[in-house]
Each structure stands twice: as C-alpha cells, then as structure tokens.
Design a protein around this motif. Sequence first.
Motif, PDB file in Angstrom:
ATOM      1  N   ILE A  94       0.825  -1.201   0.000  1.00 10.97           N
ATOM      2  CA  ILE A  94       0.000   0.000   0.000  1.00 10.97           C
ATOM      3  C   ILE A  94       0.863   1.256   0.000  1.00 10.97           C
TER       4      ILE A  94
ATOM      5  N   LEU B  38      -3.913   4.914   4.847  1.00 14.09           N
ATOM      6  CA  LEU B  38      -4.999   5.266   3.919  1.00 14.09           C
ATOM      7  C   LEU B  38      -6.002   6.240   4.529  1.00 14.09           C
ATOM      8  N   ASP B  39      -6.330   7.318   3.786  1.00 17.29           N
ATOM      9  CA  ASP B  39      -7.572   8.055   4.036  1.00 17.29           C
ATOM     10  C   ASP B  39      -8.487   7.740   2.856  1.00 17.29           C
ATOM     11  N   GLN B  40      -9.650   8.352   2.768  1.00 21.52           N
ATOM     12  CA  GLN B  40     -10.585   7.958   1.703  1.00 21.52           C
ATOM     13  C   GLN B  40     -10.043   8.251   0.309  1.00 21.52           C
TER      14      GLN B  40
ATOM     15  N   LYS C   7      -6.907   8.437  -0.601  1.00 23.59           N
ATOM     16  CA  LYS C   7      -5.858   7.446  -0.909  1.00 23.59           C
ATOM     17  C   LYS C   7      -6.461   6.070  -1.132  1.00 23.59           C
ATOM     18  N   HIS C   8      -7.483   5.821  -0.334  1.00 26.37           N
ATOM     19  CA  HIS C   8      -8.136   4.525  -0.463  1.00 26.37           C
ATOM     20  C   HIS C   8      -8.746   4.374  -1.852  1.00 26.37           C
ATOM     21  N   GLU C   9      -9.434   5.415  -2.277  1.00 24.80           N
ATOM     22  CA  GLU C   9     -10.043   5.391  -3.615  1.00 24.80           C
ATOM     23  C   GLU C   9      -8.974   5.273  -4.688  1.00 24.80           C
TER      24      GLU C   9
ATOM     25  N   SER D  15     -10.345  -3.159   3.919  1.00 22.97           N
ATOM     26  CA  SER D  15      -9.862  -2.149   2.975  1.00 22.97           C
ATOM     27  C   SER D  15      -9.864  -2.713   1.561  1.00 22.97           C
ATOM     28  N   GLY D  16     -10.220  -1.837   0.601  1.00 24.71           N
ATOM     29  CA  GLY D  16     -10.276  -2.272  -0.781  1.00 24.71           C
ATOM     30  C   GLY D  16     -11.701  -2.348  -1.268  1.00 24.71           C
TER      31      GLY D  16
ATOM     32  N   THR E 151      -9.644  -6.398  -2.430  1.00 26.97           N
ATOM     33  CA  THR E 151      -9.458  -6.135  -1.001  1.00 26.97           C
ATOM     34  C   THR E 151      -7.975  -6.269  -0.662  1.00 26.97           C
TER      35      THR E 151
END
Lengths: 273, 167
Positions: free
Chosen positions: A241, A245-247, A249-251, B134-135, B148
């Motif tokens: 990764i 992660l924030d949203q 970064k997650h997206e 996550s994912g 994920t």
Amino acid sequence: MKEKLPVYLIGLDNFNINTFLVFISLVVPLILIGYWLFYIDDEENIENDFFKNLGKSIRKDKGSKNKKESDTGDTEVEKSAYSDALKILDRARADSLKILGRAQIKAQGLLDNTYVISKENRKKLEDSVKDIYEKQSRVLDNLSEELLDNYKIAIEEGKKENIRTLYEVTEAMKKEAIQGVDELKDVVKKETMGAQDALEEKITSEYAKVDAEIKEYKRSKVESLNKKIFELLSNIHSEVIGQDLDQIKHEKLILDLLDREIKKSGLKINKEI
Amino acid sequence: MSASTTQELFNILQTKQRANDFIRLFDQIEGLSHHVGGLDIGEVLSSIYGDNKPDWVNHFAKNISGLSSGIIGDSDMRLLREVREMVENSTVVKVEINFIPSSEFISNVISTLKNKYDSMNFIIDVDTVDSLESGAIFYIEGNVIDLTVRKKVTSYLTTQDVINRYL
C-alpha cells in the motif's frame, strides 16, 4: 603257590622216624625205672593188669606207711602236717602216674605204628602228604580265585556304587545348579521388571517434562511468530500500500488496483462489441 | 441533437441510483405526453424526488430545453428515450466497498473501465458494506475482481515467496 606248606605242617619233615626212635628209647627206660622203684614188692601182680596193679600198689604203699607212722606216736600236729604232705605227695604221684600212663600208651601206639611203617607206607604217607599239600594248594588256589572273584565283584560293586554315587551327586549338583539358575533368573527377572518399571516411570516423567517444555516452546514460538507475522504484515502492507490510507488514498488505491488488474487479466465481457 | 449529447447525458448518470431516478423521470414525462399545454416541471420533480432533487437534473435541463420550460417536444422525448435505451443497454458494474465513494471515484472507475472497454457503457452499482476490509470487490458480467487488501496481501505472500524470504 605250591612251594610252601601251611604253618602247622612246618617241621614235620624234621620229626622223622629216627628222631622218634631216639625219643622213645630215652623215655621208655625212664618209665620202666620209675615203675621198678615204686612197685618192686608187688612183682607177683605185674603179669596181671598193669594199670590196676599200679593203683593198688600205691594205696598199699600209703596204707603201710600210715600205719608205720601212727605207730611211731608223734604229735597230732605233726601227724596232720605229715598227713597233708602225704596227701599232696600221693596226689602228685597219682598225677604223675597218670601222665606216665598216657605217655606210655602213646609211646606204645607210636611204637606199634613205628614198627608197622614200612617203605611202602612211608611212600603212601608221603603221597598222602603230597596229596594233602596239593589239595591244600588247590584249596588255596580256589580260595585265591574265589577271593579274587569276590574282590573283583566287590570292585565292580564298588565301581557301580561309585558310578551311582557320582550320578546321584551329578544329578544333585545339576538340580542345585538348575535351581540356582532359576533363582538367579527370578532375581534377574524381578530386578529387570523393577528396572523396567522405574524406567517407564522415568520415561513418563521425562516425557511429561519434555511435553511441557515443548508446549511452552510452542507457545513462545507461536507468540514470536505472531509478532513476526504482524511485523511482516505491517511491512507487506507498507510495501503493497505504501502508506496509511484516508478515503482519497483509499479510492486511489482501489483505482490503481483495478487498472492493474484489468490490464493484467484481460477481462472478457460478453457485451463488449 | 447529436449522439455526443446523448452520450454526455448518459455519462452524467454514472450510478445505478441516478440511472433509476432518470428512468422514473422519463416514465413520468412519457406518461404525461398526452398532457395538453405545458408541464409544471417543478411539480413533476417534486412528485418524483420530493425535496431531494438530483443534481443531474440541472445538467439535463441545460441540454434539454423542454425540461426547463415544461414544454417537452418530440426531439426532447427522442433524446430522453435514447438516454434511457443507453441505460438499459449499459453494463452494470457492482462495487462492494466499505465507505461511500466520491463522485470522482465513480467517474474514475468508469474511465478506467472505458479505457479497457471503450465501446461499452457502464453504470456503477455501489453497495456499501461496512464489514468489508480495505479495498473493494467488483462484479462485472459474472466476473469477480477482488481488490481487497487482504486478498492482495495473500496474493503477494504467495507469489513473492515472502515466507521463505522473511521467516
């Protein structure tokens, strides 16, 4: 075995006929002289029975002498002592006469035999002696053989007895040895079983100890592995990764993964024209 | 009206929710096609969406003048019908995710899919699953794309021989 005669025959060959004649010639005159001295006054009865007359003459002599002494009138003590002495003397005389009589009879017999013995008889006697000797030798031989046989039998019996005794001793030793071995075996078995029990107990104890140690080691190892796995996942997470992660970064992460996956996999969609 | 306008209007919809809202509006307008005189479009929108009027309506109103005046001509109806047909013929992509995605994310997903499958139209069906790690998981015409983090980490551990490398 036949060279020697028995002991009781030793010297018989020395007592030959000549010696016998010399002996007779000395004894017979002595007997005749004695007879003449005591019974000279009774010569008229000599021609009768010699032995009867000999007894009568002694009693007559004694009675006449007692008569003469009583006549002398000595004291009674003296008479008694004298009487006793006479009795002893008479008894001795009678005994000697008896001995002489027997000797005379034997001498007479011997003389008669002596006169009868001739050369032929002597040869017979020698033959008889020889026969007796041989017979005795045979008897002795038989006795020797019998003794030898008995000795052999005794030896055989002794040998058998010894063998039997040895066999019994051997059997007894064998039985005792077997018993000893059995006892030893029992003792060894008992000791072995005891040792085995102790060993099993020790093994069980050691096994429990090792098992506990293994469990403890496993627990600590798992704990250590968990820590390592967490560290690993953390490292992988950072590697994959890259950052927390924030949203946004997650997206972005999802979009990157989606783009990578679609390019890599070549997704087939049926509606695709 | 050009095809690009129709495509542009379709691209505004993007999600299943918005596409359904559009279809409901289209059905209402089509049902009122025999109506004499002009429509009170505001009343129609209120009857469909209540106070929560979707933002895409304004974009549609800019390109379809009848949605503003209330007088919907044949050309307008034809354009709306084409959009509807595009919606019906589009590929619905279901996305399971543990947060409510931004519209930019939806647009980027569609762009990514269009980069690969240029001739296709996509409608995104977002399903928010709080329990998901996550994912995200994508379902496209029977295909499952598991994005994920767990799945990716497992794949990474397997393919990169991490166990032997680190343990």
